[in-house]
Scaffold this active site. Structure first.
Site: not given
Length: 247
Positions: A99, A173, A207
């Protein structure tokens, strides 16, 4: 719907942030990993220096829980070289998901080529090792137009440079979970933010992280189209309880 297979159970505090010793912090990390294994969450998200511990515990238990870690966390202003080196170490230690914190400050300053290069190079590295890559845009630090533009930039970079079979492995995300907001408001995963991301990042998956605190909120995100949810309260959410956690 198996809610647990959408949950990335998350503990990313340093000992300093938690106000405890390194040994005490490691004990908490291990308890999160153990819980993720027992509850069969989709993934355990931890700091890069704890990936080896997770790999050992998960392999020993023959669990299918994935291991995720953060790159360039939480500011995202690290150099591309630094981010790539951190990612390489995480891969070697056994991480499944990377990430990356997008350099959203550079984006806000108009340094578009810098952002495009880090998205390209970071994604190339992750995919070359068959890892899932996520780009954190820190939505709470952006206005609506910037959320849409940065989501679109990431999407365009991926669809231009990678084949369609890779699209499901590159997420956008919403938040690190560490961005400070007024009045403890959700710092990324609001309905408005997620809808903008879904509309502008598709076909890349989304996400939701930073503010999902109840099972009802998690289920609503999933109905919208979110594929993963990052939370430090995965067990509480899966049990139908509410959480006051920022992340």
């Amino acid at each position: 719907m198996d809610i647990k297979q959408y949950l990335d159970s998350t503990y990313l505090k340093t000992p300093e942030q938690a106000g405890i010793s390194d040994a005490e912090n490691e004990t908490i990390v291990k308890s999160f990993i153990k819980e993720a294994i027992e509850e069969n969450f989709k993934l355990i998200m931890i700091c890069p220096n704890r990936v080896k511990i997770a790999r050992e515990m998960i392999d020993k238990s023959n669990s299918k829980v994935l291991i995720g870690t953060v790159i360039g966390f939480p500011e995202g202003t690290h150099s591309l070289e630094s981010k790539l080196e951190e990612a390489k170490i995480a891969i070697a230690d056994g991480a499944d998901d990377l990430d990356f914190v997008c350099n959203y400050e550079a984006f806000k300053n108009g340094e578009i080529d810098l952002v495009k290069e880090e998205v390209l190079k970071g994604t190339q590295l992750g995919l070359s090792f068959h890892k899932t890559v996520k780009w954190i845009i820190e939505a709470a630090a952006l206005n609506n137009q910037q959320i849409m533009q940065l989501s679109c930039l990431i999407k365009n970079c991926i669809i231009t440079n990678f084949s369609e079979e890779n699209f499901n492995s590159v997420f956008v995300k919403s938040s690190t979970g560490f961005y400070k907001t007024e009045n403890n408001l959700p710092n990324g995963a609001t309905i408005e933010n997620i809808i903008m991301m879904l509309e502008n990042a598709s076909p890349l998956p989304i996400k939701a992280a930073g503010g999902v605190r109840t099972l009802e909120e998690a289920e609503e995100m999933i109905r919208l189209g979110v594929k993963r949810i990052g939370t430090s309260s995965a067990k509480a959410i899966a049990s139908g309880k509410s959480s006051d956690s920022n992340y």
